[in-house]
Scaffold this motif. Structure first.
Motif, mmCIF file in Angstrom:
data_model
loop_
_atom_site.group_PDB
_atom_site.id
_atom_site.type_symbol
_atom_site.label_atom_id
_atom_site.label_comp_id
_atom_site.label_asym_id
_atom_site.label_seq_id
_atom_site.Cartn_x
_atom_site.Cartn_y
_atom_site.Cartn_z
ATOM 1 N N PHE A 136 -20.782 -21.077 -15.859
ATOM 2 C CA PHE A 136 -22.231 -21.194 -15.711
ATOM 3 C C PHE A 136 -23.001 -20.213 -16.596
ATOM 4 C CE2 PHE A 136 -26.149 -19.998 -13.232
ATOM 5 C CZ PHE A 136 -26.856 -21.178 -13.481
ATOM 6 N N ARG A 137 -22.505 -19.010 -16.746
ATOM 7 C CA ARG A 137 -23.211 -17.997 -17.536
ATOM 8 C C ARG A 137 -22.919 -18.104 -19.030
ATOM 9 N NH1 ARG A 137 -27.070 -16.054 -14.136
ATOM 10 N NH2 ARG A 137 -26.209 -16.201 -12.030
ATOM 11 N N ASP A 138 -21.884 -18.824 -19.391
ATOM 12 C CA ASP A 138 -21.450 -18.821 -20.788
ATOM 13 C C ASP A 138 -21.800 -20.096 -21.543
ATOM 14 O OD1 ASP A 138 -20.216 -16.302 -20.364
ATOM 15 O OD2 ASP A 138 -18.503 -17.319 -19.453
ATOM 16 N N VAL A 139 -21.720 -21.234 -20.883
ATOM 17 C CA VAL A 139 -22.026 -22.493 -21.555
ATOM 18 C C VAL A 139 -23.508 -22.536 -21.889
ATOM 19 C CG1 VAL A 139 -22.620 -23.863 -19.497
ATOM 20 C CG2 VAL A 139 -21.500 -24.975 -21.450
ATOM 21 N N LYS A 140 -23.869 -23.267 -22.955
ATOM 22 C CA LYS A 140 -25.274 -23.417 -23.321
ATOM 23 C C LYS A 140 -25.913 -24.485 -22.433
ATOM 24 C CE LYS A 140 -24.419 -20.488 -26.520
ATOM 25 N NZ LYS A 140 -24.668 -19.066 -26.202
ATOM 26 N N LEU A 141 -26.997 -24.128 -21.788
ATOM 27 C CA LEU A 141 -27.710 -25.048 -20.896
ATOM 28 C C LEU A 141 -29.156 -25.177 -21.362
ATOM 29 C CD1 LEU A 141 -26.433 -23.790 -17.409
ATOM 30 C CD2 LEU A 141 -25.596 -25.753 -18.720
ATOM 31 N N ASP A 200 -18.136 -25.870 -37.620
ATOM 32 C CA ASP A 200 -18.762 -24.717 -36.970
ATOM 33 C C ASP A 200 -19.882 -25.090 -36.005
ATOM 34 O OD1 ASP A 200 -17.125 -22.968 -38.420
ATOM 35 O OD2 ASP A 200 -18.500 -23.027 -40.141
ATOM 36 N N GLY A 201 -20.144 -26.384 -35.845
ATOM 37 C CA GLY A 201 -21.230 -26.807 -34.969
ATOM 38 C C GLY A 201 -20.802 -26.925 -33.516
ATOM 39 N N LEU A 202 -21.681 -27.509 -32.708
ATOM 40 C CA LEU A 202 -21.450 -27.616 -31.273
ATOM 41 C C LEU A 202 -21.602 -29.056 -30.804
ATOM 42 C CD1 LEU A 202 -23.568 -24.532 -30.080
ATOM 43 C CD2 LEU A 202 -21.088 -24.619 -30.413
ATOM 44 N N ILE A 203 -20.941 -29.364 -29.688
ATOM 45 C CA ILE A 203 -21.075 -30.660 -29.022
ATOM 46 C C ILE A 203 -21.702 -30.432 -27.651
ATOM 47 C CG2 ILE A 203 -19.896 -32.683 -28.088
ATOM 48 C CD1 ILE A 203 -19.580 -32.649 -31.026
ATOM 49 N N PHE A 204 -22.837 -31.080 -27.414
ATOM 50 C CA PHE A 204 -23.513 -31.023 -26.126
ATOM 51 C C PHE A 204 -23.432 -32.404 -25.469
ATOM 52 C CE2 PHE A 204 -26.782 -27.441 -27.281
ATOM 53 C CZ PHE A 204 -25.737 -26.553 -27.454
ATOM 54 N N ARG A 252 -23.833 -33.468 -9.486
ATOM 55 C CA ARG A 252 -22.947 -32.294 -9.451
ATOM 56 C C ARG A 252 -21.578 -32.640 -10.048
ATOM 57 N NH1 ARG A 252 -22.661 -31.430 -4.286
ATOM 58 N NH2 ARG A 252 -23.991 -29.605 -4.000
ATOM 59 N N ALA A 253 -21.041 -33.785 -9.681
ATOM 60 C CA ALA A 253 -19.720 -34.192 -10.178
ATOM 61 C C ALA A 253 -19.733 -34.326 -11.698
ATOM 62 C CB ALA A 253 -19.300 -35.511 -9.524
ATOM 63 N N ARG A 254 -20.767 -34.938 -12.253
ATOM 64 C CA ARG A 254 -20.844 -35.123 -13.701
ATOM 65 C C ARG A 254 -20.983 -33.795 -14.428
ATOM 66 N NH1 ARG A 254 -25.843 -38.357 -12.975
ATOM 67 N NH2 ARG A 254 -26.214 -38.005 -15.188
ATOM 68 N N LEU A 255 -21.846 -32.921 -13.915
ATOM 69 C CA LEU A 255 -22.061 -31.617 -14.548
ATOM 70 C C LEU A 255 -20.794 -30.773 -14.526
ATOM 71 C CD1 LEU A 255 -25.585 -30.759 -13.065
ATOM 72 C CD2 LEU A 255 -25.091 -31.255 -15.464
ATOM 73 N N LYS A 256 -20.155 -30.685 -13.375
ATOM 74 C CA LYS A 256 -18.969 -29.842 -13.262
ATOM 75 C C LYS A 256 -17.804 -30.401 -14.083
ATOM 76 C CE LYS A 256 -19.835 -27.292 -9.025
ATOM 77 N NZ LYS A 256 -19.273 -26.771 -7.768
ATOM 78 N N ALA A 257 -17.672 -31.712 -14.119
ATOM 79 C CA ALA A 257 -16.598 -32.306 -14.912
ATOM 80 C C ALA A 257 -16.787 -32.021 -16.396
ATOM 81 C CB ALA A 257 -16.527 -33.808 -14.668
ATOM 82 N N ALA A 258 -18.025 -32.059 -16.860
ATOM 83 C CA ALA A 258 -18.303 -31.743 -18.266
ATOM 84 C C ALA A 258 -17.955 -30.288 -18.570
ATOM 85 C CB ALA A 258 -19.766 -32.024 -18.590
ATOM 86 N N LEU A 259 -18.297 -29.391 -17.648
ATOM 87 C CA LEU A 259 -17.959 -27.976 -17.829
ATOM 88 C C LEU A 259 -16.449 -27.771 -17.827
ATOM 89 C CD1 LEU A 259 -20.636 -26.309 -15.494
ATOM 90 C CD2 LEU A 259 -20.610 -26.314 -17.991
ATOM 91 N N ASP A 260 -15.772 -28.404 -16.890
ATOM 92 C CA ASP A 260 -14.313 -28.283 -16.800
ATOM 93 C C ASP A 260 -13.621 -28.788 -18.067
ATOM 94 O OD1 ASP A 260 -14.412 -27.226 -14.245
ATOM 95 O OD2 ASP A 260 -14.073 -29.155 -13.248
ATOM 96 N N SER A 261 -14.246 -29.755 -18.718
ATOM 97 C CA SER A 261 -13.613 -30.405 -19.872
ATOM 98 C C SER A 261 -13.959 -29.727 -21.188
ATOM 99 C CB SER A 261 -14.020 -31.885 -19.916
ATOM 100 O OG SER A 261 -13.669 -32.517 -18.698
ATOM 101 N N GLY A 262 -14.676 -28.607 -21.123
ATOM 102 C CA GLY A 262 -14.879 -27.789 -22.314
ATOM 103 C C GLY A 262 -16.100 -28.081 -23.142
ATOM 104 N N ILE A 263 -17.067 -28.821 -22.611
ATOM 105 C CA ILE A 263 -18.278 -29.111 -23.379
ATOM 106 C C ILE A 263 -18.951 -27.807 -23.800
ATOM 107 C CG2 ILE A 263 -19.946 -29.200 -21.446
ATOM 108 C CD1 ILE A 263 -19.711 -31.797 -24.272
ATOM 109 N N ASP A 264 -19.542 -27.803 -25.007
ATOM 110 C CA ASP A 264 -20.210 -26.590 -25.499
ATOM 111 C C ASP A 264 -21.557 -26.353 -24.819
ATOM 112 O OD1 ASP A 264 -18.265 -25.841 -27.423
ATOM 113 O OD2 ASP A 264 -19.056 -27.310 -28.847
ATOM 114 N N GLY A 265 -22.224 -27.436 -24.428
ATOM 115 C CA GLY A 265 -23.537 -27.285 -23.817
ATOM 116 C C GLY A 265 -23.954 -28.535 -23.085
#
Length: 414
Positions: A163-168, A108-112, A129-142
């Protein structure tokens, strides 16, 4: 007497055990370590520091070898501006690291993912930008923004559908740093979901000068907590740095923290990426074996073991293979220091560079032994083997000790 387990961290609709395992690079906070934290109901971090290198080690890719082959012509050149990362390959490596980790997630935990701004990679804005967007595309929780002020980082990903849904979140070491970040990020219309407040006893890079000993984590937490209350900001605060026992953690949560971030004790876990011989160096360390120095080319002070092989090493800069700390002009403080020593010792077969180190090479080789202030207490968390070495611990054991211990006690392994 309260335990960490009496509290819960709420991020949106999710309720978590308020234990966050920090993101130690390069692959010290492994996927296995992060996955254990998530399985146990907390938050685990992986790191995207030198992610092509991590991918090569884990997935048998050849990013480093191919990059070196591409720029081998430049190895002897003191100018490194020509050495560029292929953004497509950087995205590919990030997607491999993040994607495989997320596929394996249970519980039930998260991976950031911990994302360092100071990994400038000869094109700071584009590679970040490339690293951040790739992490988002790949399903990272935060994503936890680290090693820098990240004043423009939200803007780099504000057009991303997650951007609005992932934990930042953002790591800061002062109220001033947090205020600057919030001011610059305000136009995106999004607040961070959490703020990690890292104190002066943390491991690795510090958000303080060499006067770090004048500061203490509790005072910084109280200052930020009170300012946020006055500003009517409800953002979870997560102290980090020097939180060695469950009782240490409870003290912060009783003053209003939502969770704690811990890392040092997990460096001697089975799931940690450090080689076992290095883990034994951590166990053996005394308080006097730990120092804060300025050998990092990032400009930040770093805490590490004094016997780290990286200290005083005079290896040739490996920017053609690595080059993660090259700034936008293709410069690095280690290159400057190395070239200075070469000029001062013409014809020398081996030189020493005491004031800076090739952080890329030595972090990749686990030769820069960064550590938290309380590393010297690690020997008190385990038992000794018959041969005199110290027994490694499971991440689950350490996590549960934080979660359930009282009276500043540390549970030894059975």
């Amino acid at each position: 007497m309260k335990r960490v387990d009496d509290f819960r961290l709420r991020l949106g609709k999710q309720e978590l055990v308020p234990i966050v395992v920090g993101g130690m690079g390069v692959d010290i906070s492994t996927a296995e370590l992060a996955l254990e934290a998530a399985r146990l109901g907390g938050i685990g971090h992986i790191s995207d520091a030198m992610v092509p290198t991590v991918s090569d080690r884990r997935f048998n890719t050849k990013y480093v070898k191919n990059k070196l082959r591409q720029y081998k012509f430049n190895v002897a050149n003191t100018e490194k501006a020509v050495v560029q990362f292929d953004l497509g390959l950087l995205v590919e490596a990030t997607a491999l690291h993040v994607g495989r980790t997320m596929e394996a997630k249970r519980g039930d935990g998260l991976i950031f993912i911990n994302c360092m701004e100071k990994l400038t990679m000869n094109a700071p804005r584009e590679t970040l930008r490339a690293r951040l967007k790739a992490a988002l595309d790949s399903g990272i929780d935060g994503i936890t923004l680290a090693a820098g002020l990240h004043l423009g980082s939200f803007a780099l990903i504000e057009d991303h559908p997650r951007f609005r849904d992932v934990k930042l979140g953002i790591i800061v070491s002062s109220l001033r740093a947090l205020q600057l970040f919030l001011k610059k990020s305000a136009r995106t219309g999004r607040l961070p979901d959490y703020v990690v407040i890292e104190g002066p006893l943390a491991g690795g890079h510090l958000g303080f000068g060499m006067d770090w000993a004048k500061y203490d984590l509790a005072s910084i937490v109280i200052e930020i907590r009170d300012w946020m209350k006055a500003e009517h900001l409800d953002i979870p605060l997560i102290p980090a740095g020097g939180i060695f026992t469950g009782s240490d953690a409870v003290a912060f949560m009783e003053m209003g923290a939502a969770a704690v971030q811990v890392a040092t004790r997990f460096t001697v876990s089975n799931e940690c990426g450090l080689p076992e011989d290095v883990q034994q160096e951590y166990f053996k360390a005394s308080e006097t074996d730990i120092e804060v120095n300025t050998i990092s080319p990032t400009g930040y002070p770093m805490r590490m073991l004094k016997n780290s092989p990286a200290i005083g090493s005079g290896i040739r800069p490996n920017c053609e293979a690595f080059g993660y700390l090259l700034d936008s002009a293709g410069s690095c403080q280690y290159i400057e220091a190395y070239n200075r020593e070469v000029a001062l010792h013409p014809g020398a077969k081996k030189i020493k560079v005491m004031d800076k180190t090739c952080l890329c090479t030595h972090m990749r080789n686990f030769e820069c032994w960064t550590c938290g202030h309380y590393t010297y207490r690690l020997k008190d968390t385990t038992r000794r083997n018959e041969d005199g070495s110290y027994r490694l611990l499971s991440a689950e054991h350490i996590f549960h000790d934080y979660q359930f211990s009282t009276e500043n006690k540390v549970a030894l392994p059975d």
